[in-house]
Write a protein that holds these residues in place. Structure first.
Motif, PDB file in Angstrom:
ATOM      1  N   UNK A 188      -0.778   5.765  -2.880  1.00  0.00           N
ATOM      2  CA  UNK A 188      -0.400   5.672  -4.292  1.00  0.00           C
ATOM      3  C   UNK A 188       1.104   5.865  -4.459  1.00  0.00           C
ATOM      4  N   UNK A 189       1.657   6.802  -3.705  1.00  0.00           N
ATOM      5  CA  UNK A 189       3.104   7.029  -3.744  1.00  0.00           C
ATOM      6  C   UNK A 189       3.840   5.797  -3.227  1.00  0.00           C
ATOM      7  N   UNK A 190       3.279   5.158  -2.204  1.00  0.00           N
ATOM      8  CA  UNK A 190       3.879   3.928  -1.667  1.00  0.00           C
ATOM      9  C   UNK A 190       3.956   2.856  -2.758  1.00  0.00           C
ATOM     10  N   UNK A 191       2.865   2.650  -3.471  1.00  0.00           N
ATOM     11  CA  UNK A 191       2.823   1.632  -4.528  1.00  0.00           C
ATOM     12  C   UNK A 191       3.822   1.952  -5.628  1.00  0.00           C
ATOM     13  N   UNK A 192       3.908   3.232  -6.010  1.00  0.00           N
ATOM     14  CA  UNK A 192       4.840   3.642  -7.070  1.00  0.00           C
ATOM     15  C   UNK A 192       6.285   3.322  -6.688  1.00  0.00           C
ATOM     16  N   UNK A 193       6.564   3.309  -5.388  1.00  0.00           N
ATOM     17  CA  UNK A 193       7.923   2.980  -4.934  1.00  0.00           C
ATOM     18  C   UNK A 193       8.078   1.506  -4.565  1.00  0.00           C
ATOM     19  N   UNK A 194       7.009   0.719  -4.840  1.00  0.00           N
ATOM     20  CA  UNK A 194       7.113  -0.721  -4.635  1.00  0.00           C
ATOM     21  C   UNK A 194       6.761  -1.208  -3.246  1.00  0.00           C
ATOM     22  N   UNK A 195       5.931  -0.443  -2.523  1.00  0.00           N
ATOM     23  CA  UNK A 195       5.509  -0.840  -1.179  1.00  0.00           C
ATOM     24  C   UNK A 195       3.988  -1.027  -1.168  1.00  0.00           C
ATOM     25  N   UNK A 196       3.537  -2.009  -0.409  1.00  0.00           N
ATOM     26  CA  UNK A 196       2.125  -2.409  -0.435  1.00  0.00           C
ATOM     27  C   UNK A 196       1.354  -1.833   0.752  1.00  0.00           C
ATOM     28  N   UNK A 197       0.435  -0.869   0.520  1.00  0.00           N
ATOM     29  CA  UNK A 197      -0.355  -0.279   1.623  1.00  0.00           C
ATOM     30  C   UNK A 197      -1.372  -1.232   2.232  1.00  0.00           C
ATOM     31  N   UNK A 198      -1.536  -2.424   1.634  1.00  0.00           N
ATOM     32  CA  UNK A 198      -2.379  -3.437   2.270  1.00  0.00           C
ATOM     33  C   UNK A 198      -1.692  -4.020   3.504  1.00  0.00           C
ATOM     34  N   UNK A 199      -0.391  -3.802   3.578  1.00  0.00           N
ATOM     35  CA  UNK A 199       0.395  -4.238   4.723  1.00  0.00           C
ATOM     36  C   UNK A 199       0.227  -3.211   5.845  1.00  0.00           C
ATOM     37  N   UNK A 200      -0.104  -3.665   7.020  1.00  0.00           N
ATOM     38  CA  UNK A 200      -0.340  -2.765   8.157  1.00  0.00           C
ATOM     39  C   UNK A 200       0.892  -1.917   8.465  1.00  0.00           C
ATOM     40  N   UNK A 201       2.072  -2.503   8.290  1.00  0.00           N
ATOM     41  CA  UNK A 201       3.319  -1.765   8.520  1.00  0.00           C
ATOM     42  C   UNK A 201       3.373  -0.532   7.630  1.00  0.00           C
ATOM     43  N   UNK A 202       2.961  -0.684   6.356  1.00  0.00           N
ATOM     44  CA  UNK A 202       2.991   0.441   5.426  1.00  0.00           C
ATOM     45  C   UNK A 202       1.970   1.511   5.813  1.00  0.00           C
ATOM     46  N   UNK A 203       0.836   1.087   6.334  1.00  0.00           N
ATOM     47  CA  UNK A 203      -0.174   2.080   6.748  1.00  0.00           C
ATOM     48  C   UNK A 203       0.348   2.898   7.935  1.00  0.00           C
ATOM     49  N   UNK A 204       1.133   2.249   8.792  1.00  0.00           N
ATOM     50  CA  UNK A 204       1.758   2.986   9.899  1.00  0.00           C
ATOM     51  C   UNK A 204       2.750   4.003   9.335  1.00  0.00           C
ATOM     52  N   UNK A 205       3.553   3.571   8.367  1.00  0.00           N
ATOM     53  CA  UNK A 205       4.542   4.474   7.761  1.00  0.00           C
ATOM     54  C   UNK A 205       3.828   5.654   7.084  1.00  0.00           C
TER      55      UNK A 205
END
Length: 269
Positions: A148-165
């Motif tokens: 949720x914090x990722x989305x609020x900052x404009x990043x998509x957790x559907x992206x595998x890269x974001x899940x790693x982050x």
């Protein structure tokens, strides 16, 4: 958009926070010891249940699994609390002022910490046997809060890269001093070249999970005491989510600030 001076001020604030993370309290340093004791007292079936979570965390990295959050629900929250209305996508969220991202993510963090407090108190009633319920639930709350914090900052957790982050954020929040320094170095390298090669740097999600579990430390050890565990469970879960949410807020804000500084530098030429 923010000025270069404002962005540098945000960055300075985040870097000061990072330095503070290296100064752990004494009880955090010894916090993993009780779980070694608890393991010896824990029935085999409970240990097997906890081990299953290792595979779940691996599944999250690969596909998101059951831990993926609703993008539209977070967008709705942003529309309710932002001065910018009619936002429909993560791409549009990226253009929000950083101060609004900060405000919305901090409000969300308080809400998730409150949910975790109730969860910890309820599972503290039954001591050791409900502890096996609490660990996967708090892991789920942690992963969803970071998404949720990722989305609020404009990043998509559907992206595998974001899940790693996100898993790196989880790892950072639960690491010791040496671990935090190593993760910050890895994240700085991710800034330079953000690629799926970072999967190799995770050194296996099993390590991440067991670090997460052990961080409960003596707080969770006391939660294993029936009834008395209500107080300790509430305290432990609240503190854990607050810590994880703060980590996510700071590290995601740092990425957004750096990206805007880069955009400003490009615009100057």
């Amino acid at each position: 958009m923010e000025t270069k001076e404002q962005l540098l001020a945000y960055l300075q604030e985040i870097e000061a926070w990072e330095k503070k993370q290296k100064d752990l309290f004494f009880w955090e340093k010894i916090g993993r010891i009780p779980f070694k004791i608890l393991d010896k007292l824990t029935p085999k079936w409970i240990q097997n249940k906890v081990a299953e979570l290792v595979d779940e965390l691996g599944s999250y990295i690969q596909t998101g699994g059951k831990y993926l959050v609703s993008e539209q629900a977070i967008i709705k929250r942003i529309n309710q609390h932002s001065s910018v209305k009619n936002i429909h996508s993560i791409e549009e969220i990226r253009n929000l002022p950083i101060e609004e991202m900060k405000k919305i993510s901090e409000q969300l963090s308080k809400n998730r910490a409150a949910i975790a407090t109730v969860q910890g108190a309820s599972t503290g009633v039954g001591g050791l046997f409900t502890l096996v319920i609490d660990i996967p639930v708090i892991l789920g709350i942690s992963l969803k809060t970071l998404q949720e914090i990722a989305i609020i900052h404009g990043y998509d957790p559907n992206d595998k890269i974001e899940r790693i982050f996100i898993v790196k954020c989880l790892q950072f929040a639960n690491a010791d001093i040496v671990g935090k320094e190593a993760i910050l170095k890895e994240l700085s390298e991710m800034d330079k070249q953000f690629s799926t090669d970072v999967i190799q740097q995770l050194k296996g999600w099993q390590e991440v999970f067991y670090t997460f579990r052990d961080q409960f430390g003596w707080k969770k050890f006391f939660q294993a005491i029936p009834i008395a565990g209500i107080l300790f469970g509430a305290f432990a879960n609240k503190g854990m989510i607050e810590n994880i949410a703060e980590t996510g807020n700071m590290l995601y804000r740092k990425r957004r600030v750096k990206e805007r500084l880069k955009e400003l530098s490009v615009g100057e030429f």
